[in-house]
Design an enzyme around this catalytic site. Structure first.
Site, short mmCIF file in Angstrom:
data_model
loop_
_atom_site.label_atom_id
_atom_site.label_comp_id
_atom_site.label_asym_id
_atom_site.label_seq_id
_atom_site.Cartn_x
_atom_site.Cartn_y
_atom_site.Cartn_z
N LYS A 9 0.82 -1.21 0.00
CA LYS A 9 0.00 0.00 0.00
C LYS A 9 0.86 1.28 0.00
O LYS A 9 2.07 1.22 0.29
CB LYS A 9 -0.91 -0.01 1.23
CG LYS A 9 -1.95 -1.15 1.22
CD LYS A 9 -2.88 -1.00 2.42
CE LYS A 9 -3.94 -2.09 2.41
NZ LYS A 9 -4.90 -1.91 3.54
N TYR A 48 -12.75 -1.89 -2.98
CA TYR A 48 -13.16 -2.09 -1.58
C TYR A 48 -14.67 -2.02 -1.40
O TYR A 48 -15.15 -1.69 -0.31
CB TYR A 48 -12.47 -1.05 -0.70
CG TYR A 48 -11.03 -1.41 -0.36
CD1 TYR A 48 -10.74 -2.53 0.40
CD2 TYR A 48 -9.97 -0.62 -0.80
CE1 TYR A 48 -9.42 -2.87 0.72
CE2 TYR A 48 -8.65 -0.95 -0.48
CZ TYR A 48 -8.39 -2.07 0.28
OH TYR A 48 -7.10 -2.41 0.61
N PHE A 56 -14.94 3.60 8.00
CA PHE A 56 -13.59 3.84 7.49
C PHE A 56 -13.50 3.84 5.97
O PHE A 56 -12.42 4.07 5.42
CB PHE A 56 -12.62 2.79 8.08
CG PHE A 56 -12.96 1.35 7.74
CD1 PHE A 56 -12.58 0.79 6.52
CD2 PHE A 56 -13.63 0.55 8.65
CE1 PHE A 56 -12.88 -0.52 6.21
CE2 PHE A 56 -13.93 -0.78 8.35
CZ PHE A 56 -13.55 -1.31 7.12
N ARG A 84 -1.87 -14.89 3.83
CA ARG A 84 -2.51 -14.18 4.94
C ARG A 84 -1.82 -14.46 6.28
O ARG A 84 -1.78 -13.62 7.16
CB ARG A 84 -4.01 -14.48 4.98
CG ARG A 84 -4.71 -13.79 3.81
CD ARG A 84 -6.18 -14.02 3.78
NE ARG A 84 -6.87 -13.39 4.89
CZ ARG A 84 -7.20 -12.10 4.94
NH1 ARG A 84 -6.88 -11.30 3.95
NH2 ARG A 84 -7.86 -11.62 5.98
N THR A 90 -5.22 -7.58 10.51
CA THR A 90 -5.47 -6.25 9.92
C THR A 90 -4.85 -5.13 10.75
O THR A 90 -4.26 -4.20 10.21
CB THR A 90 -7.00 -6.02 9.81
OG1 THR A 90 -7.57 -7.10 9.07
CG2 THR A 90 -7.32 -4.71 9.11
N ARG A 101 2.64 -7.02 8.52
CA ARG A 101 1.97 -5.86 9.14
C ARG A 101 2.59 -5.50 10.49
O ARG A 101 2.65 -4.33 10.84
CB ARG A 101 0.47 -6.13 9.26
CG ARG A 101 -0.24 -5.95 7.92
CD ARG A 101 -1.68 -6.34 8.04
NE ARG A 101 -2.45 -6.04 6.84
CZ ARG A 101 -3.54 -6.71 6.50
NH1 ARG A 101 -3.98 -7.73 7.24
NH2 ARG A 101 -4.20 -6.39 5.40
N ASN A 111 -1.83 0.00 7.11
CA ASN A 111 -1.36 -1.32 7.57
C ASN A 111 -0.47 -2.03 6.55
O ASN A 111 -0.37 -3.25 6.54
CB ASN A 111 -2.55 -2.19 8.01
CG ASN A 111 -3.51 -2.49 6.88
OD1 ASN A 111 -3.37 -1.95 5.79
ND2 ASN A 111 -4.47 -3.35 7.14
N HIS A 114 -2.26 -5.34 1.61
CA HIS A 114 -3.55 -6.03 1.49
C HIS A 114 -3.27 -7.40 0.89
O HIS A 114 -2.40 -7.53 0.03
CB HIS A 114 -4.49 -5.24 0.56
CG HIS A 114 -5.71 -6.01 0.17
ND1 HIS A 114 -6.83 -6.06 0.97
CD2 HIS A 114 -5.97 -6.80 -0.90
CE1 HIS A 114 -7.73 -6.84 0.39
NE2 HIS A 114 -7.23 -7.29 -0.75
N GLU A 125 -10.02 -9.23 -7.48
CA GLU A 125 -9.00 -8.21 -7.19
C GLU A 125 -7.82 -8.21 -8.17
O GLU A 125 -7.27 -7.15 -8.49
CB GLU A 125 -8.47 -8.41 -5.77
CG GLU A 125 -9.52 -8.12 -4.71
CD GLU A 125 -9.08 -8.47 -3.29
OE1 GLU A 125 -7.95 -9.00 -3.12
OE2 GLU A 125 -9.85 -8.21 -2.35
P1 CMP Z 1 -7.27 -4.50 3.97
O1 CMP Z 1 -6.80 -5.87 4.27
O2 CMP Z 1 -6.76 -3.82 2.77
O3 CMP Z 1 -8.87 -4.55 3.89
C1 CMP Z 1 -9.68 -3.46 4.21
C2 CMP Z 1 -8.91 -2.31 4.77
O4 CMP Z 1 -9.67 -1.36 5.48
C3 CMP Z 1 -7.93 -2.83 5.83
O5 CMP Z 1 -6.91 -3.57 5.24
C4 CMP Z 1 -7.52 -1.54 6.49
O6 CMP Z 1 -6.56 -0.82 5.75
C5 CMP Z 1 -8.83 -0.79 6.46
N1 CMP Z 1 -9.54 -0.88 7.73
C6 CMP Z 1 -10.14 -1.95 8.28
N2 CMP Z 1 -10.71 -1.66 9.46
C7 CMP Z 1 -10.46 -0.35 9.66
C8 CMP Z 1 -10.78 0.54 10.71
N3 CMP Z 1 -11.47 0.15 11.77
N4 CMP Z 1 -10.36 1.82 10.59
C9 CMP Z 1 -9.66 2.22 9.52
N5 CMP Z 1 -9.33 1.41 8.48
C10 CMP Z 1 -9.72 0.13 8.56
#
Ligand code: CMP
Length: 135
Positions: A9, A48, A56, A84, A90, A101, A111, A114, A125
């Site tokens: 990212k 997304y 978020f 994963r 996450t 991460r 984070n 993805h 995706e």
């Molecule tokens: P990702 O695995 O890319 O999938 C969805 C993304 O949303 C996740 O990683 C985070 O970057 C983001 N995300 C998920 N939960 C939250 C949250 N509570 N607040 C902000 N960002 C979030």
């Protein structure tokens, strides 16, 4: 053999850890493609869309379309699950030590990476970064 998508990212690109992340996954999978691009806001929204409506979502779309990210197309046995495990939870604070991460993430939004979470997600995706491939 299974294919999956890893996205490095914008936060991780800015931290200059593309090489470190790629070397972690290169040990475990065959790399079939690498593509750096800036997602348009429309692409980020579509990518997304499962999170549409969550608090978020708008911030996530803005972040993911703010600057370049790197799509990495990976292939291997049970690649979706195994990737994963290497990526971790996450929230980087909850991710196991040594996961991508935990090493490179800042917080739950920024984070670092993805990873596709199912065969259906990988199929959806992968074309955002590799329009000529499918899962
Ligand atoms: P990702 O695995 O890319 O999938 C969805 C993304 O949303 C996740 O990683 C985070 O970057 C983001 N995300 C998920 N939960 C939250 C949250 N509570 N607040 C902000 N960002 C979030």
């Amino acid at each position: 053999m299974q294919r999956t998508l890893l996205i490095i990212k914008p936060d991780a690109v800015k931290k200059k850890v593309i090489g470190k992340i790629i070397s972690m996954v290169e040990k475990e999978f065959a790399i079939r493609g690498i593509c750096m691009k800036t997602l348009t806001p429309e692409e980020a929204k579509k990518f997304y869309k499962v999170h549409e409506g969550k608090d978020f979502y708008e911030g996530l779309v803005e972040f993911m379309s703010s600057s370049p990210s790197v799509g990495v197309l990976l292939e291997g046995e049970n690649a979706i699950y195994r990737l994963r495990e290497i990526v971790g939870a996450t929230d980087p604070k909850k991710a196991k030590p040594g996961t991508i991460r935990s090493l490179f993430g800042t917080n739950i939004r920024f984070n670092a990476v993805h990873a596709s979470d199912s065969p259906e997600a990988a199929k959806y995706e992968i074309p955002f970064y590799f329009p000529n491939w499918d899962a």
